[in-house]
Scaffold this active site. Structure first.
Site, PDB file in Angstrom:
ATOM      1  N   SER A 183       0.825  -1.043   0.051  1.00 51.50           N
ATOM      2  CA  SER A 183       0.097   0.124  -0.298  1.00 51.50           C
ATOM      3  C   SER A 183       0.759   1.258   0.122  1.00 51.50           C
ATOM      4  CB  SER A 183      -0.981  -0.166   1.416  1.00 51.50           C
ATOM      5  OG  SER A 183      -0.322   0.261   2.410  1.00 51.50           O
TER       6      SER A 183
ATOM      7  N   GLY B 244       5.175   2.871   0.426  1.00 49.43           N
ATOM      8  CA  GLY B 244       6.745   2.805   0.526  1.00 49.43           C
ATOM      9  C   GLY B 244       7.205   1.742  -0.613  1.00 49.43           C
TER      10      GLY B 244
ATOM     11  N   VAL C 243      15.311   3.978   5.066  1.00 48.47           N
ATOM     12  CA  VAL C 243      14.703   4.276   3.709  1.00 48.47           C
ATOM     13  C   VAL C 243      13.359   5.205   4.181  1.00 48.47           C
ATOM     14  CG1 VAL C 243      13.317   3.208   2.135  1.00 48.47           C
ATOM     15  CG2 VAL C 243      15.231   2.119   3.018  1.00 48.47           C
TER      16      VAL C 243
ATOM     17  N   TYR D  27      12.203  -4.745  17.344  1.00 49.84           N
ATOM     18  CA  TYR D  27      12.155  -4.951  15.792  1.00 49.84           C
ATOM     19  C   TYR D  27      13.270  -5.568  15.354  1.00 49.84           C
ATOM     20  CZ  TYR D  27      12.723  -2.993  11.002  1.00 49.84           C
ATOM     21  OH  TYR D  27      12.992  -2.774   9.532  1.00 49.84           O
TER      22      TYR D  27
ATOM     23  N   ASN E 157       7.783  -7.895   1.997  1.00 45.54           N
ATOM     24  CA  ASN E 157       8.065  -6.931   2.212  1.00 45.54           C
ATOM     25  C   ASN E 157       7.518  -6.297   3.330  1.00 45.54           C
ATOM     26  OD1 ASN E 157       8.898  -3.700   1.746  1.00 45.54           O
ATOM     27  ND2 ASN E 157       6.709  -3.702   1.246  1.00 45.54           N
TER      28      ASN E 157
ATOM     29  N   ASP F 299      -4.870  -9.501   5.770  1.00 43.51           N
ATOM     30  CA  ASP F 299      -4.461  -9.208   6.925  1.00 43.51           C
ATOM     31  C   ASP F 299      -3.400 -10.280   7.217  1.00 43.51           C
ATOM     32  OD1 ASP F 299      -3.501  -8.621   9.537  1.00 43.51           O
ATOM     33  OD2 ASP F 299      -5.135  -8.585  10.477  1.00 43.51           O
TER      34      ASP F 299
END
Length: 264
Positions: free
Chosen positions: A15, A17, A195, A160, A90, A63
């Site tokens: 959606s 990036g 990024v 993360y 991704n 999802d």
């Protein structure tokens, strides 16, 4: 990229990036691209942008934290296109910026489900799809992070980072399993540095980390990573890219509080 014309690519987190940029690049290279995300309306905008290209773009709401959504997705792709030839994993989330001492188990599980478990399931089903069609030339590309190579002294990124270390180990494990059955399916990992995307969007706007990180550092563009994906896919059949680090050039990385984010 010519050998991939007309083949089917699945891109998660499509959606915005990096995911959106990868979809656009692959469609322009004449692939049939299925983009998935929860924000279907943003992918509809991308569909309108790409509908005159030679390739095709099919947005599907999905999802990836729900196994049933992923299984249904692969069933839909099988029915419409026959199966998945390329899977670009991704989708990823960074969390709300809490450290290990004040984070919640709910957020940790959510991050692990998106950043690790969903990638494992999409990869497994991609291999199954290729095997069912007796194809041996597919490609799985996992978008990881430079955080998967070092533990930086930045509390907002510690869990993360743990998910990206897990992804690195699991990617290598899957590559070894593919090699053990003499499969021609390739597996590559791209580990970008900073990024300019929406990945930090859930960190509170009051956080100096989120407010200043892009202003203080040189960053890559999503299109840079999309181009890296196409370069990997264009490699000759006898060459496999294992883990590619792609980082911006510039001054040493620091976070919003002046803490070093360099690799150690």
């Amino acid at each position: 990229m010519e050998r991939w014309r007309g083949r089917v690519a699945l891109v998660t987190g499509a959606s915005s990036g990096i995911g959106a940029a990868v979809c656009e690049n692959l469609v322009k290279n004449e692939l049939k691209v299925v983009g998935i995300a929860r924000r279907i309306e943003k992918m509809q905008d991308l569909y309108e942008k790409l509908k005159t290209e030679k390739g095709t773009f099919l947005p599907i709401k999905c999802d990836i934290t729900k196994d049933e959504d992923i299984y249904s997705l692969f069933d839909q792709i099988k029915e419409k296109f026959g199966g998945v030839d390329i899977c670009v994993n991704n989708a990823g989330i960074c969390g709300t910026g809490l450290g290990l001492l004040d984070g919640t188990t709910e957020e940790w599980r959510q991050m692990y489900n998106v950043n690790v478990i969903a990638i494992c399931l999409c990869s497994k089903l991609t291999v199954k799809s290729l095997q069912e069609r007796n194809l041996d030339d597919g490609h799985i590309i996992n978008i990881s992070s430079i955080a998967g190579h070092c533990v930086q002294n930045v509390r907002e990124l510690h869990f993360y980072t743990a998910t990206k270390f897990s992804l690195k180990a699991l990617s290598e494990g899957l590559r070894q399993e593919l090699q053990s059955i003499n499969s021609g399916i390739k597996l590559s990992v791209i580990s970008p540095g900073l990024v300019k995307t929406e990945i930090l969007r859930d960190i509170s706007l009051d956080s100096s980390f989120n407010k200043n990180i892009m202003e203080l550092n040189t960053s890559l563009k999503p299109e840079d990573i999309a181009q890296t994906v196409s370069q990997i896919l264009a490699a000759p059949s006898y060459m496999e890219v294992l883990d590619m680090l792609v980082v911006p050039r510039g001054k040493p990385m620091v976070d919003g509080k002046g803490r070093s984010m360099d690799m150690k």
